[in-house]
Write an enzyme that holds these catalytic residues in place. Structure first.
Site, PDB file in Angstrom:
ATOM      1  N   ASN A 143       0.871  -1.178   0.000  1.00  0.00           N
ATOM      2  CA  ASN A 143       0.000   0.000   0.000  1.00  0.00           C
ATOM      3  C   ASN A 143       0.907   1.227   0.000  1.00  0.00           C
ATOM      4  OD1 ASN A 143      -1.766   2.073   0.470  1.00  0.00           O
ATOM      5  ND2 ASN A 143      -2.327   1.434   2.538  1.00  0.00           N
ATOM      6  N   GLU A 157      -5.015  -4.722  10.626  1.00  0.00           N
ATOM      7  CA  GLU A 157      -3.975  -3.711  10.806  1.00  0.00           C
ATOM      8  C   GLU A 157      -4.210  -2.967  12.120  1.00  0.00           C
ATOM      9  OE1 GLU A 157      -2.084  -2.633   6.741  1.00  0.00           O
ATOM     10  OE2 GLU A 157      -3.721  -1.265   7.128  1.00  0.00           O
TER      11      GLU A 157
HETATM   12  P1  13P Z   1       3.458   0.392   7.623  1.00  0.00           P
HETATM   13  O1  13P Z   1       3.945  -0.918   7.034  1.00  0.00           O
HETATM   14  O2  13P Z   1       4.195   1.575   7.122  1.00  0.00           O
HETATM   15  O3  13P Z   1       3.353   0.315   9.110  1.00  0.00           O
HETATM   16  O4  13P Z   1       1.947   0.577   7.082  1.00  0.00           O
HETATM   17  C1  13P Z   1       1.055  -0.465   7.159  1.00  0.00           C
HETATM   18  C2  13P Z   1      -0.171  -0.104   6.409  1.00  0.00           C
HETATM   19  O5  13P Z   1      -0.886   0.793   6.789  1.00  0.00           O
HETATM   20  C3  13P Z   1      -0.469  -0.848   5.181  1.00  0.00           C
HETATM   21  O6  13P Z   1      -1.755  -0.576   4.720  1.00  0.00           O
END
Ligand code: 13P
Length: 249
Positions: free
Chosen positions: A9, A166
């Protein structure tokens, strides 16, 4: 069918030239893998990424969409518009959309339905905030996020749903959920889906973990039985890191 997925992402990063450079770099160095590999650049760069990856197995996915097919929604993008440029999957419900753009479970439910009606695969994000975990409410919060946005779907819809847990406190903070915390929540999610639908759907749904996944912790996290891959933010913006995470699966 449950699959292994590593999706990047990109959030609001990379201009047109940088997008083309990065997707071509990733594609040229991607080793043979049975995992599905996805990248999600910003809306304006989706078409260019689709063209650049035409002969690659890497899929280009969108980070968001509007629920309406068309109309007076200035600044928005519909599922049909995404389909028309060759997009097959869309991220819905990212915690940044919920936190900064006021996206509620009710709105997300509409977006999920619109995406599925347009035959888009949905990568549905959910996860608790730090205060929820500290107060021991993380299971309740996740359960209600899933129920509110997904439990009015039909059983048939689930073949086009990918879940992405997440925890908000682990996103962009460098603080990862431990592999045990990820496994515990993923198992809970599978149980919740089994109770709401059936065991077959729960066994088949792909559940990704996202939040500070890096080359150094991906192997341990992906080794957990209910973790089917990752949704990667910061580390997806560097070819070597992203591919090391892909290889970890
Ligand atoms: P990070 O890997 O930068 O913590 O972000 C995770 C995320 O929000 C993926 O959608």
């Amino acid at each position: 069918m449950r699959s292994k997925i590593v999706a990047g992402n990109w959030k609001m990063n990379k201009n047109l030239q940088e997008t083309i450079y990065l997707v071509e770099d990733i594609a040229s160095k991607l080793a043979d893998t049975s995992a599905e590999v996805m990248v999600a650049p910003t809306f304006v760069n989706l078409s260019a990424a689709v063209s650049a990856l035409e002969s690659s197995k890497i899929e280009v996915v969108a980070q968001n969409m509007h629920f309406a097919e068309s109309g007076a929604y200035t600044g928005e993008i519909s599922a049909g518009m995404l389909k028309a440029i060759g997009i097959q999957s869309v991220i819905i419900g990212h915690s940044e959309r919920r936190a900064y753009f006021g996206e509620t479970d009710e709105l997300l439910s509409k977006k999920v339905k619109a995406a599925l009606e347009n035959n888009l695969r949905v990568i549905f994000c959910f996860g608790e905030e730090l205060a929820d975990r500290q107060s021991g409410n993380h299971f309740t919060v996740v359960e209600s996020q899933l129920k509110n946005a997904l439990f009015s779907l039909s059983t048939g819809d689930w073949k086009n749903i990918v879940l992405a847990y997440e925890p908000v406190w682990a996103i962009g903070t460098g603080e990862t959920a431990s592999p045990e915390q990820a496994q515990e929540m993923h198992a809970f999610v599978r149980k919740t889906v089994a109770e709401g639908f059936n065991q077959g759907i729960a066994d088949d749904v792909t559940i990704l973990y996202g939040g500070s996944v890096k080359p150094g912790n991906a192997v341990e996290i992906f080794a957990k039985p209910d973790v089917d891959g990752g949704l990667i933010g910061g580390a997806a913006l560097k070819t070597d890191d992203f591919l090391a995470i892909v290889n970890a699966i």
